[in-house]
Motif scaffolding. Structure first.
Motif, PDB file in Angstrom:
ATOM      1  N   SER A   1     -81.468   4.191  36.619  1.00  0.00           N
ATOM      2  CA  SER A   1     -82.825   4.914  36.857  1.00  0.00           C
ATOM      3  C   SER A   1     -83.976   4.320  37.959  1.00  0.00           C
ATOM      4  CB  SER A   1     -83.728   4.837  35.497  1.00  0.00           C
ATOM      5  OG  SER A   1     -82.997   5.473  34.437  1.00  0.00           O
ATOM      6  N   HIS A   2     -83.726   3.251  38.258  1.00  0.00           N
ATOM      7  CA  HIS A   2     -84.760   2.684  39.435  1.00  0.00           C
ATOM      8  C   HIS A   2     -84.002   2.256  40.569  1.00  0.00           C
ATOM      9  CE1 HIS A   2     -88.217   1.553  36.851  1.00  0.00           C
ATOM     10  NE2 HIS A   2     -87.435   1.709  35.793  1.00  0.00           N
ATOM     11  N   GLY A   3     -82.772   2.499  40.788  1.00  0.00           N
ATOM     12  CA  GLY A   3     -81.738   2.068  41.982  1.00  0.00           C
ATOM     13  C   GLY A   3     -82.034   0.879  42.247  1.00  0.00           C
ATOM     14  N   ARG A   4     -81.673   0.073  41.117  1.00  0.00           N
ATOM     15  CA  ARG A   4     -81.795  -1.422  41.260  1.00  0.00           C
ATOM     16  C   ARG A   4     -80.337  -1.895  41.105  1.00  0.00           C
ATOM     17  NH1 ARG A   4     -86.944  -2.447  37.485  1.00  0.00           N
ATOM     18  NH2 ARG A   4     -88.422  -2.500  39.114  1.00  0.00           N
ATOM     19  N   VAL A   5     -80.410  -3.099  41.780  1.00  0.00           N
ATOM     20  CA  VAL A   5     -78.966  -4.098  41.517  1.00  0.00           C
ATOM     21  C   VAL A   5     -79.108  -4.910  40.162  1.00  0.00           C
ATOM     22  CG1 VAL A   5     -77.110  -5.714  42.565  1.00  0.00           C
ATOM     23  CG2 VAL A   5     -78.041  -3.636  43.941  1.00  0.00           C
ATOM     24  N   GLY A   6     -78.254  -5.062  39.193  1.00  0.00           N
ATOM     25  CA  GLY A   6     -78.521  -5.899  38.092  1.00  0.00           C
ATOM     26  C   GLY A   6     -77.435  -7.131  38.264  1.00  0.00           C
ATOM     27  N   VAL A   7     -77.928  -8.291  38.487  1.00  0.00           N
ATOM     28  CA  VAL A   7     -76.826  -9.666  38.258  1.00  0.00           C
ATOM     29  C   VAL A   7     -77.090 -10.150  36.804  1.00  0.00           C
ATOM     30  CG1 VAL A   7     -76.410 -11.746  39.339  1.00  0.00           C
ATOM     31  CG2 VAL A   7     -77.539  -9.796  40.837  1.00  0.00           C
ATOM     32  N   ILE A   8     -75.894 -10.072  36.232  1.00  0.00           N
ATOM     33  CA  ILE A   8     -76.031 -10.561  35.004  1.00  0.00           C
ATOM     34  C   ILE A   8     -75.146 -11.719  34.614  1.00  0.00           C
ATOM     35  CG2 ILE A   8     -75.341  -9.681  32.624  1.00  0.00           C
ATOM     36  CD1 ILE A   8     -75.848  -6.923  34.276  1.00  0.00           C
ATOM     37  N   GLU A   9     -75.778 -12.799  34.210  1.00  0.00           N
ATOM     38  CA  GLU A   9     -75.044 -14.000  33.959  1.00  0.00           C
ATOM     39  C   GLU A   9     -74.633 -13.969  32.397  1.00  0.00           C
ATOM     40  OE1 GLU A   9     -76.946 -17.443  35.338  1.00  0.00           O
ATOM     41  OE2 GLU A   9     -76.246 -18.724  33.518  1.00  0.00           O
ATOM     42  N   VAL A  10     -73.073 -14.325  32.429  1.00  0.00           N
ATOM     43  CA  VAL A  10     -72.644 -14.344  30.969  1.00  0.00           C
ATOM     44  C   VAL A  10     -72.132 -15.793  30.825  1.00  0.00           C
ATOM     45  CG1 VAL A  10     -72.130 -11.756  30.850  1.00  0.00           C
ATOM     46  CG2 VAL A  10     -70.431 -13.661  31.755  1.00  0.00           C
ATOM     47  N   MET A  11     -71.762 -16.446  29.494  1.00  0.00           N
ATOM     48  CA  MET A  11     -71.400 -17.252  29.001  1.00  0.00           C
ATOM     49  C   MET A  11     -69.868 -17.783  29.508  1.00  0.00           C
ATOM     50  SD  MET A  11     -73.125 -18.392  25.560  1.00  0.00           S
ATOM     51  CE  MET A  11     -74.849 -19.038  25.333  1.00  0.00           C
ATOM     52  N   GLY A  12     -69.351 -18.914  28.977  1.00  0.00           N
ATOM     53  CA  GLY A  12     -67.971 -19.091  29.497  1.00  0.00           C
ATOM     54  C   GLY A  12     -67.708 -20.535  29.613  1.00  0.00           C
ATOM     55  N   ARG A  13     -68.837 -21.313  29.699  1.00  0.00           N
ATOM     56  CA  ARG A  13     -68.578 -22.808  30.394  1.00  0.00           C
ATOM     57  C   ARG A  13     -67.872 -22.740  31.769  1.00  0.00           C
ATOM     58  NH1 ARG A  13     -69.491 -27.231  26.651  1.00  0.00           N
ATOM     59  NH2 ARG A  13     -69.923 -25.906  24.938  1.00  0.00           N
ATOM     60  N   HIS A  14     -66.754 -23.248  31.827  1.00  0.00           N
ATOM     61  CA  HIS A  14     -65.861 -23.353  33.104  1.00  0.00           C
ATOM     62  C   HIS A  14     -64.879 -22.247  33.039  1.00  0.00           C
ATOM     63  CE1 HIS A  14     -67.864 -27.239  33.376  1.00  0.00           C
ATOM     64  NE2 HIS A  14     -67.468 -27.565  32.345  1.00  0.00           N
TER      65      HIS A  14
ATOM     66  N   THR B   1     -80.433 -11.186  34.868  1.00  0.00           N
ATOM     67  CA  THR B   1     -80.455 -11.304  33.543  1.00  0.00           C
ATOM     68  C   THR B   1     -79.548 -12.365  32.785  1.00  0.00           C
ATOM     69  OG1 THR B   1     -81.074  -9.047  33.177  1.00  0.00           O
ATOM     70  CG2 THR B   1     -80.457  -9.992  31.135  1.00  0.00           C
ATOM     71  N   VAL B   2     -80.162 -13.239  32.256  1.00  0.00           N
ATOM     72  CA  VAL B   2     -79.056 -14.244  31.660  1.00  0.00           C
ATOM     73  C   VAL B   2     -78.916 -13.760  30.259  1.00  0.00           C
ATOM     74  CG1 VAL B   2     -78.611 -16.766  31.096  1.00  0.00           C
ATOM     75  CG2 VAL B   2     -79.786 -16.168  32.981  1.00  0.00           C
ATOM     76  N   LEU B   3     -77.905 -13.446  29.933  1.00  0.00           N
ATOM     77  CA  LEU B   3     -77.656 -12.821  28.590  1.00  0.00           C
ATOM     78  C   LEU B   3     -77.839 -13.816  27.385  1.00  0.00           C
ATOM     79  CD1 LEU B   3     -74.794  -9.948  28.660  1.00  0.00           C
ATOM     80  CD2 LEU B   3     -77.234  -9.783  28.421  1.00  0.00           C
ATOM     81  N   GLY B   4     -77.378 -15.127  27.584  1.00  0.00           N
ATOM     82  CA  GLY B   4     -77.567 -16.194  26.526  1.00  0.00           C
ATOM     83  C   GLY B   4     -76.736 -15.968  25.130  1.00  0.00           C
ATOM     84  N   HIS B   5     -77.456 -16.427  24.436  1.00  0.00           N
ATOM     85  CA  HIS B   5     -76.862 -16.674  22.877  1.00  0.00           C
ATOM     86  C   HIS B   5     -76.603 -15.419  22.190  1.00  0.00           C
ATOM     87  CE1 HIS B   5     -77.857 -20.937  23.800  1.00  0.00           C
ATOM     88  NE2 HIS B   5     -76.734 -21.375  22.897  1.00  0.00           N
ATOM     89  N   VAL B   6     -76.990 -14.414  22.765  1.00  0.00           N
ATOM     90  CA  VAL B   6     -76.682 -13.167  22.031  1.00  0.00           C
ATOM     91  C   VAL B   6     -75.250 -12.758  22.049  1.00  0.00           C
ATOM     92  CG1 VAL B   6     -77.042 -11.626  24.061  1.00  0.00           C
ATOM     93  CG2 VAL B   6     -77.229 -10.452  21.874  1.00  0.00           C
ATOM     94  N   GLN B   7     -74.658 -13.486  22.763  1.00  0.00           N
ATOM     95  CA  GLN B   7     -73.022 -13.494  22.951  1.00  0.00           C
ATOM     96  C   GLN B   7     -72.350 -14.028  22.025  1.00  0.00           C
ATOM     97  OE1 GLN B   7     -72.051 -13.968  27.743  1.00  0.00           O
ATOM     98  NE2 GLN B   7     -74.211 -14.774  27.245  1.00  0.00           N
ATOM     99  N   ARG B   8     -72.863 -14.815  21.333  1.00  0.00           N
ATOM    100  CA  ARG B   8     -72.403 -15.820  20.099  1.00  0.00           C
ATOM    101  C   ARG B   8     -72.500 -15.320  18.886  1.00  0.00           C
ATOM    102  NH1 ARG B   8     -73.111 -21.571  21.961  1.00  0.00           N
ATOM    103  NH2 ARG B   8     -74.052 -22.037  19.961  1.00  0.00           N
ATOM    104  N   GLY B   9     -73.577 -14.215  18.829  1.00  0.00           N
ATOM    105  CA  GLY B   9     -73.782 -13.812  17.447  1.00  0.00           C
ATOM    106  C   GLY B   9     -73.123 -12.447  17.294  1.00  0.00           C
ATOM    107  N   GLY B  10     -73.446 -11.842  15.987  1.00  0.00           N
ATOM    108  CA  GLY B  10     -73.037 -10.693  15.464  1.00  0.00           C
ATOM    109  C   GLY B  10     -71.855 -10.609  14.824  1.00  0.00           C
ATOM    110  N   ASP B  11     -71.437  -9.611  14.160  1.00  0.00           N
ATOM    111  CA  ASP B  11     -70.254  -9.565  13.014  1.00  0.00           C
ATOM    112  C   ASP B  11     -69.203  -9.378  13.921  1.00  0.00           C
ATOM    113  OD1 ASP B  11     -72.212  -9.274  11.075  1.00  0.00           O
ATOM    114  OD2 ASP B  11     -72.071  -7.075  11.062  1.00  0.00           O
TER     115      ASP B  11
END
Ligand code: ADP
Ligand code: F6P
Length: 319
Positions: free
Chosen positions: A159-172, A245-255
């Motif tokens: 919508s804004h014509g932007r680039v999103g850089v998204i960091e996800v977990m995974g350690r190494h 955006t750093v997605l963080g611990h949302v990645q470890r939760g949920g059903d």
């Protein structure tokens, strides 16, 4: 074997509860009683453990987190800590242990086996960084969470014509970034297993901009770089509107997804059968959809193959 213990250790992963349930239920079918050990190896050292009945594990197969809680327990790395753990196991008449977690948990499991307590490891970590198994419990749920979160970020970036850089977990390990990047059609995937070049990405963004498309999604594994820093470098090179955006611990939760709870049931069920059959110092894994078991030391010594074809595909599908 008449009584075994089960624990969850290291970072939690969706599907750990389904694994605990399977340990309890498969054990009971085989006439074995199960003790739930709280907080990973800490519960062994503090003697925090109690019987888990079939009813105690009703309705948990589809719940995120772990009812046994988890911990990182440095004391278990000491001989003194492990001596206390073995003493508590013997006092409670626990003859074997199923340890659910990642590579650190398996190192602990190996030492426990060496001290005369047969132990079997069940792989559960969103990082999917264990080389001997195709998948670990929790990975499928994590990538689904990432794909759904990136979908939301893409809406607003478009919508804004932007680039999103998204960091996800995974350690190494870059598996979360690579699999979710392919699934969500990311324009670039940056992972530690392969070299990447900031100037090359900047050039691709400029080419896109010249064609009239400003928005893009770049997925970066935490082991490959820092989203904020990468966004800054790309702004300097392109002048585009870029957000991180750093997605963080949302990645470890949920059903857990159906894939993860099914995998958890299959792996944990086999772990109990191994203890029942007098095996020790082993880990279970899934290879080409077959459940297999390996010596812990050999499993930990395996080196993870790079997903070269998938990585190339990610780039062929982008830009
Ligand atoms: P994961 O199992 O997800 O890799 P960690 O690396 O944090 O997570 O390990 C979980 C726990 O396993 C540690 O907190 C510690 O109690 C135990 N552990 C890890 N490495 C060792 C080791 N070398 N010896 C004994 N116990 C260990
Ligand atoms: O190992 C799972 C994991 O979520 C990694 O992806 C991440 O680097 C780490 O654990 C985060 O650990 P903590 O929750 O202790 O910050």
């Amino acid at each position: 074997m008449r009584r075994i213990g089960v624990l969850t250790s290291g970072g939690d992963a969706p599907g750990m509860n389904a694994a605990i349930r399977a340990v309890v239920r498969v054990a009971y079918v085989n006439g074995i009683q199960v003790y739930g050990i709280m907080d990973g190896y800490s519960g062994l050292i503090n003697g925090d453990m109690r019987v888990l009945t079939r009813r105690d594990v009703s309705g948990i197969a589809q719940r995120g987190g772990t009812i046994l809680h988890t911990a990182r327990c440095p004391e278990f790395k000491t001989e003194e800590g492990r001596r206390k753990a073995v003493l508590n196991l013997k006092e409670n008449g626990i003859e074997g242990v199923v340890a659910i977690g990642g590579d650190g948990t398996f190192q602990g499991a190996h030492l426990l086996s060496q001290l005369g307590i047969p132990t079997i490891g069940v792989p559960a970590t969103i990082d999917n960084d264990l080389a001997y198994t195709d998948y670990c419990i929790g990975f499928d749920t994590a990538i689904n969470t990432v794909v759904s979160s990136i979908g939301k970020i893409r809406d607003t970036m478009d919508s804004h014509g932007r680039v999103g850089v998204i960091e996800v977990m995974g350690r190494h390990c870059g598996d979360i970034a690579l699999f979710s990047g392919v699934a969500c059609g990311a324009e670039a995937v940056l992972i530690p297993e392969f070299k990447w070049d900031i100037d090359d990405i900047a050039q691709k963004l400029r080419n896109r901009d010249e064609m009239g498309v400003q928005s893009a999604i770049i997925v970066v594994a935490e082991g490959a770089g820092d989203a904020e820093d990468i966004a800054k470098q790309l702004i300097e090179r392109t002048g585009l509107d870029i957000r991180s955006t750093v997605l963080g611990h949302v990645q470890r939760g949920g059903d857990p997804t159906a894939n993860d709870s099914t995998l958890a049931a299959r792996l944990a069920g086999r772990a109990v059968e191994l203890l029942r059959d007098g095996k020790e110092n082993r880990v279970v894994g899934i290879i080409n959809n077959h459940i297999r078991d390996y010596d812990i030391t050999e499993a930990l010594a395996a080196s993870k193959k790079h997903h070269t074809k998938l990585y190339r595909l990610a780039y062929d599908l982008a830009f």
